[in-house]
Design a protein around this motif. Structure first.
Motif, PDB file in Angstrom:
ATOM      1  N   PRO A 145     -64.076 -25.299  13.656  1.00  0.00           N
ATOM      2  CA  PRO A 145     -63.927 -24.389  14.550  1.00  0.00           C
ATOM      3  C   PRO A 145     -63.150 -25.173  15.704  1.00  0.00           C
ATOM      4  CG  PRO A 145     -66.373 -24.368  14.420  1.00  0.00           C
ATOM      5  CD  PRO A 145     -65.682 -25.717  13.562  1.00  0.00           C
ATOM      6  N   THR A 146     -62.282 -24.247  16.524  1.00  0.00           N
ATOM      7  CA  THR A 146     -61.391 -25.099  17.373  1.00  0.00           C
ATOM      8  C   THR A 146     -62.050 -25.217  18.926  1.00  0.00           C
ATOM      9  OG1 THR A 146     -60.458 -22.839  17.821  1.00  0.00           O
ATOM     10  CG2 THR A 146     -59.707 -23.835  16.151  1.00  0.00           C
ATOM     11  N   HIS A 147     -63.181 -24.959  18.934  1.00  0.00           N
ATOM     12  CA  HIS A 147     -63.732 -25.088  20.451  1.00  0.00           C
ATOM     13  C   HIS A 147     -63.681 -26.213  21.334  1.00  0.00           C
ATOM     14  CE1 HIS A 147     -67.184 -25.833  17.777  1.00  0.00           C
ATOM     15  NE2 HIS A 147     -67.637 -26.709  18.882  1.00  0.00           N
ATOM     16  N   ASN A 148     -63.454 -27.391  20.401  1.00  0.00           N
ATOM     17  CA  ASN A 148     -63.282 -28.748  21.017  1.00  0.00           C
ATOM     18  C   ASN A 148     -62.201 -29.675  20.394  1.00  0.00           C
ATOM     19  OD1 ASN A 148     -63.515 -31.457  21.655  1.00  0.00           O
ATOM     20  ND2 ASN A 148     -65.785 -31.209  21.908  1.00  0.00           N
ATOM     21  N   TRP A 178     -55.395 -26.933  12.424  1.00  0.00           N
ATOM     22  CA  TRP A 178     -55.366 -26.068  13.567  1.00  0.00           C
ATOM     23  C   TRP A 178     -54.998 -24.529  13.530  1.00  0.00           C
ATOM     24  CZ3 TRP A 178     -58.473 -27.122  18.008  1.00  0.00           C
ATOM     25  CH2 TRP A 178     -58.103 -26.460  19.158  1.00  0.00           C
ATOM     26  N   LYS A 182     -57.199 -21.554  13.622  1.00  0.00           N
ATOM     27  CA  LYS A 182     -57.035 -20.345  14.629  1.00  0.00           C
ATOM     28  C   LYS A 182     -56.921 -19.081  14.037  1.00  0.00           C
ATOM     29  CE  LYS A 182     -57.284 -22.162  18.855  1.00  0.00           C
ATOM     30  NZ  LYS A 182     -58.292 -21.539  19.974  1.00  0.00           N
ATOM     31  N   GLU A 185     -60.160 -17.411  13.087  1.00  0.00           N
ATOM     32  CA  GLU A 185     -60.899 -17.061  13.958  1.00  0.00           C
ATOM     33  C   GLU A 185     -60.187 -15.751  14.622  1.00  0.00           C
ATOM     34  OE1 GLU A 185     -62.272 -21.476  15.474  1.00  0.00           O
ATOM     35  OE2 GLU A 185     -60.532 -20.364  16.754  1.00  0.00           O
ATOM     36  N   ARG A 187     -56.917 -15.336  15.816  1.00  0.00           N
ATOM     37  CA  ARG A 187     -55.830 -15.291  16.807  1.00  0.00           C
ATOM     38  C   ARG A 187     -54.491 -14.729  16.050  1.00  0.00           C
ATOM     39  NH1 ARG A 187     -57.609 -18.634  21.138  1.00  0.00           N
ATOM     40  NH2 ARG A 187     -60.065 -18.083  21.143  1.00  0.00           N
ATOM     41  N   GLU A 332     -70.299 -23.863  14.644  1.00  0.00           N
ATOM     42  CA  GLU A 332     -69.907 -22.734  15.759  1.00  0.00           C
ATOM     43  C   GLU A 332     -71.004 -23.003  17.002  1.00  0.00           C
ATOM     44  OE1 GLU A 332     -67.425 -21.168  16.177  1.00  0.00           O
ATOM     45  OE2 GLU A 332     -66.638 -20.234  14.387  1.00  0.00           O
ATOM     46  N   PRO A 333     -70.507 -23.124  18.199  1.00  0.00           N
ATOM     47  CA  PRO A 333     -71.317 -23.187  19.218  1.00  0.00           C
ATOM     48  C   PRO A 333     -72.506 -22.341  19.249  1.00  0.00           C
ATOM     49  CG  PRO A 333     -69.097 -23.209  20.040  1.00  0.00           C
ATOM     50  CD  PRO A 333     -68.911 -22.972  18.575  1.00  0.00           C
ATOM     51  N   GLU A 336     -71.620 -18.401  20.111  1.00  0.00           N
ATOM     52  CA  GLU A 336     -70.763 -17.844  19.461  1.00  0.00           C
ATOM     53  C   GLU A 336     -71.561 -17.600  18.012  1.00  0.00           C
ATOM     54  OE1 GLU A 336     -66.851 -19.572  18.920  1.00  0.00           O
ATOM     55  OE2 GLU A 336     -66.845 -20.168  21.064  1.00  0.00           O
TER      56      GLU A 336
END
Length: 338
Positions: A145-148, A178, A182, A185, A187, A332-333, A336
């Motif tokens: 995932p791209t949260h960090n 990336w 994304k 996810e 986007r 995932e966090p 989320e």
């Protein structure tokens, strides 16, 4: 929906690779003179010393190494283990007799020979700037995932390290992974494009090991070339001559981003355009079409082409998409996931 996009990325990787295989590493003029226009799977011509080992709809080392990476991630239940990745790539290379065929890039060949001698991945220098890390990065986009961003770069660097540790090679792998992540996810392409130059710069500057042009700046140039082109043919000419389509990361990764834009994110069109581009067509096709597949999901892949890939390569990509979906959810966090 997310699992469909993961599956789309895996199929996109194989589609772009297999479509671009016959023309790989030929100049644009020779591709045109020999093929006219490639719009379907073709066998590698006998006179192409990189493609001559492959039959119609077979993919090359790009996807074979991506799957070796994916298998290593599965072996460690979603974790990135560089020694297992190196071992898997070496096993594929030996099984394919890649050391005696013109399919391994110079950086990968040196690294794999060292791994073969028993050198741990952590001790290898691997400071080359070719595209061997970026070409196999699509499973990382499916996994991470791209949260960090910093954690994302660190994981991609670890996965790249068996063959590539340079700032530029890692940056290229981060850009492809990336963009795919994304897309998975949800986007849109325009939003992803806005982020890619700064993501590339951050990855390239995190641990500087070479003197090289900026991949972020080259991506900006590539997108500008694609967006201002007067038609597709003119756009491809400009990508070939200005951005570059060679085996270096600085050229091929930026070219792949340009080709997603030129193809208007359609994976089938993207695979065909990349095959006719000239240069490192299979690798640029694999990277670009994996992004397109992730953007639109597996349903966007032409059913006839998908069936040919399935029939020829006898692979169950749905196994990968199911497992990677599970690994991704674990990463995932917490907020989320709910």
């Amino acid at each position: 929906m997310m699992e469909n996009r993961i599956l789309g990325a895996f199929y996109g990787q194989a589609l772009g690779d297999a479509m671009g295989m016959p023309s790989e590493l030929w100049p644009r003029s020779r591709v045109k003179a020999h093929f006219g226009w490639i719009d379907r799977f073709l066998p590698g011509p006998a006179e192409n010393n990189a493609a001559c080992y492959f039959n119609r709809a077979e993919f090359t080392d790009d996807t074979s190494m991506a799957l070796a990476l994916a298998d290593a991630i599965i072996e460690h239940q979603g974790a990135v283990n560089p020694d297992t990745i190196g071992r898997n790539i070496l096993r594929w290379a030996e099984g394919f007799d890649a050391f005696n065929k013109n399919v391994l890039g110079p950086t990968s060949k040196i690294a794999l020979n060292a791994i073969k001698q028993g050198t741990p991945v952590s001790e290898l220098e691997n400071n080359g700037v070719t595209n061997g890390a970026a070409m196999r990065a699509s499973p990382l986009g499916c996994l991470l995932p791209t949260h960090n961003l910093d954690a994302f770069i660190d994981e991609v660097a670890l996965a790249s390290s068996p063959t590539h540790k340079s700032d530029l090679a890692i940056s290229g792998a981060v850009v492809i992974a990336w963009a795919i992540s994304k897309a998975i996810e949800g986007r849109n392409w325009e939003t992803i494009c806005d982020e890619l130059p700064s993501v590339a710069r951050h990855a390239q500057e995190k641990r500087v090991t070479t003197f090289n042009a900026s991949l972020g700046a080259r991506i900006e140039l590539a997108l500008n070339v694609a967006r201002t082109a007067r038609g597709t043919e003119s756009g491809m000419e400009q990508v070939y001559h200005l951005v570059g389509t060679g085996t270096s990361t600085i050229e091929s990764v930026a070219a792949a981003i340009a080709m997603v834009e030129l193809a208007q994110t359609n994976p089938n069109r993207c695979a065909i355009l990349c095959a006719n581009l000239g240069g490192d067509t299979d690798t640029i096709g694999a990277m670009a079409t994996a992004i397109c597949g992730a953007l639109h999901g597996v349903e966007s892949i032409d059913s006839k082409l998908k069936r040919e890939l399935d029939d020829v390569n006898q692979l169950d990509f749905t196994r990968y998409s199911r497992l990677f979906m599970g690994y991704r959810q674990q990463r995932e966090p917490q907020n989320e996931r709910q």
